[in-house]
Motif scaffolding. Structure first.
Motif, PDB file in Angstrom:
ATOM      1  N   LEU A  45       0.819  -1.151  -0.014  1.00 40.66           N
ATOM      2  CA  LEU A  45      -0.171   0.134  -0.021  1.00 40.66           C
ATOM      3  C   LEU A  45       0.802   1.116   0.042  1.00 40.66           C
ATOM      4  O   LEU A  45       1.709   1.287   0.667  1.00 40.66           O
ATOM      5  CB  LEU A  45      -0.768  -0.020   1.281  1.00 40.66           C
ATOM      6  N   LEU A  46       0.574   2.340  -0.755  1.00 42.15           N
ATOM      7  CA  LEU A  46       0.781   3.617  -0.776  1.00 42.15           C
ATOM      8  C   LEU A  46       0.046   4.678  -0.499  1.00 42.15           C
ATOM      9  O   LEU A  46      -1.063   4.652  -1.202  1.00 42.15           O
ATOM     10  CB  LEU A  46       1.812   4.018  -2.173  1.00 42.15           C
ATOM     11  N   CYS A  47       0.193   5.523   0.441  1.00 47.06           N
ATOM     12  CA  CYS A  47      -0.609   6.777   0.444  1.00 47.06           C
ATOM     13  C   CYS A  47       0.156   8.077   0.370  1.00 47.06           C
ATOM     14  O   CYS A  47       1.261   7.926   1.081  1.00 47.06           O
ATOM     15  CB  CYS A  47      -1.104   6.616   1.949  1.00 47.06           C
ATOM     16  N   GLY A  48      -0.237   8.781  -0.673  1.00 47.79           N
ATOM     17  CA  GLY A  48       0.608  10.053  -0.667  1.00 47.79           C
ATOM     18  C   GLY A  48       1.840   9.682  -1.369  1.00 47.79           C
ATOM     19  O   GLY A  48       2.920  10.430  -1.023  1.00 47.79           O
ATOM     20  N   GLY A  49       1.967   8.562  -1.933  1.00 48.31           N
ATOM     21  CA  GLY A  49       3.053   8.190  -2.521  1.00 48.31           C
ATOM     22  C   GLY A  49       4.312   7.424  -1.691  1.00 48.31           C
ATOM     23  O   GLY A  49       5.176   7.007  -2.046  1.00 48.31           O
ATOM     24  N   GLN A  50       3.893   7.387  -0.392  1.00 47.87           N
ATOM     25  CA  GLN A  50       4.578   6.565   0.588  1.00 47.87           C
ATOM     26  C   GLN A  50       4.224   5.285   1.034  1.00 47.87           C
ATOM     27  O   GLN A  50       3.052   5.175   1.384  1.00 47.87           O
ATOM     28  CB  GLN A  50       4.828   7.607   1.810  1.00 47.87           C
ATOM     29  N   PRO A  51       5.195   4.216   1.251  1.00 50.88           N
ATOM     30  CA  PRO A  51       4.722   2.924   1.658  1.00 50.88           C
ATOM     31  C   PRO A  51       4.048   2.922   2.911  1.00 50.88           C
ATOM     32  O   PRO A  51       4.589   3.737   3.881  1.00 50.88           O
ATOM     33  CB  PRO A  51       6.109   2.264   1.620  1.00 50.88           C
ATOM     34  N   VAL A  52       2.950   2.225   3.183  1.00 53.25           N
ATOM     35  CA  VAL A  52       2.467   2.230   4.405  1.00 53.25           C
ATOM     36  C   VAL A  52       2.182   0.696   4.882  1.00 53.25           C
ATOM     37  O   VAL A  52       1.662   0.040   4.216  1.00 53.25           O
ATOM     38  CB  VAL A  52       0.956   2.916   4.274  1.00 53.25           C
ATOM     39  N   GLY A  53       2.751   0.384   6.286  1.00 55.16           N
ATOM     40  CA  GLY A  53       2.428  -1.127   6.612  1.00 55.16           C
ATOM     41  C   GLY A  53       3.334  -1.882   5.879  1.00 55.16           C
ATOM     42  O   GLY A  53       4.303  -1.618   4.844  1.00 55.16           O
ATOM     43  N   GLU A  54       3.204  -3.085   6.107  1.00 58.12           N
ATOM     44  CA  GLU A  54       4.113  -4.350   5.588  1.00 58.12           C
ATOM     45  C   GLU A  54       3.201  -4.692   4.277  1.00 58.12           C
ATOM     46  O   GLU A  54       2.062  -4.659   4.143  1.00 58.12           O
ATOM     47  CB  GLU A  54       3.908  -5.430   6.386  1.00 58.12           C
ATOM     48  N   PRO A  55       4.012  -5.386   3.517  1.00 55.00           N
ATOM     49  CA  PRO A  55       3.321  -5.944   2.298  1.00 55.00           C
ATOM     50  C   PRO A  55       2.613  -7.141   2.796  1.00 55.00           C
ATOM     51  O   PRO A  55       2.501  -7.621   3.542  1.00 55.00           O
ATOM     52  CB  PRO A  55       4.476  -6.556   1.491  1.00 55.00           C
ATOM     53  N   LEU A  56       1.310  -7.074   1.980  1.00 54.87           N
ATOM     54  CA  LEU A  56       0.267  -8.252   1.998  1.00 54.87           C
ATOM     55  C   LEU A  56       0.514  -9.302   1.097  1.00 54.87           C
ATOM     56  O   LEU A  56       0.506  -8.998  -0.164  1.00 54.87           O
ATOM     57  CB  LEU A  56      -1.126  -7.686   1.975  1.00 54.87           C
ATOM     58  N   ALA A  57       0.814 -10.657   1.569  1.00 57.40           N
ATOM     59  CA  ALA A  57       0.860 -11.667   0.716  1.00 57.40           C
ATOM     60  C   ALA A  57      -0.409 -12.228   0.058  1.00 57.40           C
ATOM     61  O   ALA A  57      -1.181 -12.698   1.013  1.00 57.40           O
ATOM     62  CB  ALA A  57       1.573 -12.790   1.333  1.00 57.40           C
ATOM     63  N   LEU A  58      -0.769 -12.231  -0.958  1.00 56.59           N
ATOM     64  CA  LEU A  58      -2.051 -12.873  -1.549  1.00 56.59           C
ATOM     65  C   LEU A  58      -2.063 -14.021  -1.928  1.00 56.59           C
ATOM     66  O   LEU A  58      -2.916 -14.878  -2.129  1.00 56.59           O
ATOM     67  CB  LEU A  58      -2.228 -11.939  -2.886  1.00 56.59           C
TER      68      LEU A  58
END
Length: 222
Positions: A178-191
């Motif tokens: 996830l990116l908010c305002g162009g910046q990564p937020v939180g850890e990646p989510l494995a689908l």
């Protein structure tokens, strides 16, 4: 189709998580056009639905935060009550023929509960591709964007609040960032491994710890 008078007894005798995948809460007939409705708990605690008429219940929490899509009568009001803790919200939604509607319970300010409705028409089926959607239910995330984890490749860009984007992608094992305002937020989510011919959703929701992602497989209940 299971008669509505038997539904209450079955619910009392079997785990709700198992029944959510196999027993429709709302009756529909074979002569009616298909319409599809699912419920998602995007808050902490348990979200419970009590269907009007049958009184059947569905509880969503933890690993069972999203129901399958339930077949409901097209063009007719679907009513009931959504409850989280001491908060209640009246459900009254109409699903059009061929429409897939997702009702999401969110944590509002304080102990309040918010309910959002996202509608889409499934017109992108491919036996060779996987279908992936990104739902944005978090107003605090500016220009909500979903990248392939570890790569500067956007799968979805600037999804509007209470909106979604969907696209066909090659079957693969995918993690998203996830990116908010162009910046990564939180850890990646494995689908996990996305399969050809299947449909998936990634949802962005607010939480006490900030924006968070979770996933749901878009399965239609038997």
């Amino acid at each position: 189709m299971i008669h509505s008078r038997l539904l209450t007894a079955l619910l009392a005798a079997a785990p709700l998580s198992a029944l959510a995948a196999s027993i429709p809460l709302y009756p529909t007939g074979p002569s009616e056009d298909s319409a599809f409705l699912r419920f998602v708990n995007a808050s902490s605690g348990t979200l419970e639905l009590v269907a009007a008429g049958s009184g059947a219940t569905l509880a969503l929490d933890g690993d069972s935060a999203a129901s399958n899509f339930l077949v409901v009568p097209a063009g007719k009001p679907v009513q009931g009550t959504l409850t989280r803790g001491k908060q209640q919200h009246a459900l009254d939604v109409t699903v059009e023929p061929g429409e897939f509607v997702t009702v999401v319970g969110l944590a509002g300010p304080g102990e309040a509960m918010e309910v959002r409705v996202v509608r889409e028409q499934a017109d992108d089926f491919s036996a060779l591709k996987a279908s992936l959607a990104f739902y944005n239910l978090d107003g605090s995330c500016e220009n909500a964007t979903l990248n392939a984890a570890g790569r500067d490749v956007a799968i979805f860009k600037a999804v509007e609040l209470d909106g979604f984007q969907r696209r066909l992608i090659n079957p693969l094992n995918l993690s998203v960032q996830l990116l908010c305002g162009g910046q990564p937020v939180g850890e990646p989510l494995a689908l996990g491994q996305l399969e050809a011919g299947e449909r998936y959703s990634v949802m962005l929701a607010p939480s006490a710890n900030g924006s968070r992602l979770f996933q749901a497989r878009d399965t239609v209940a038997n």
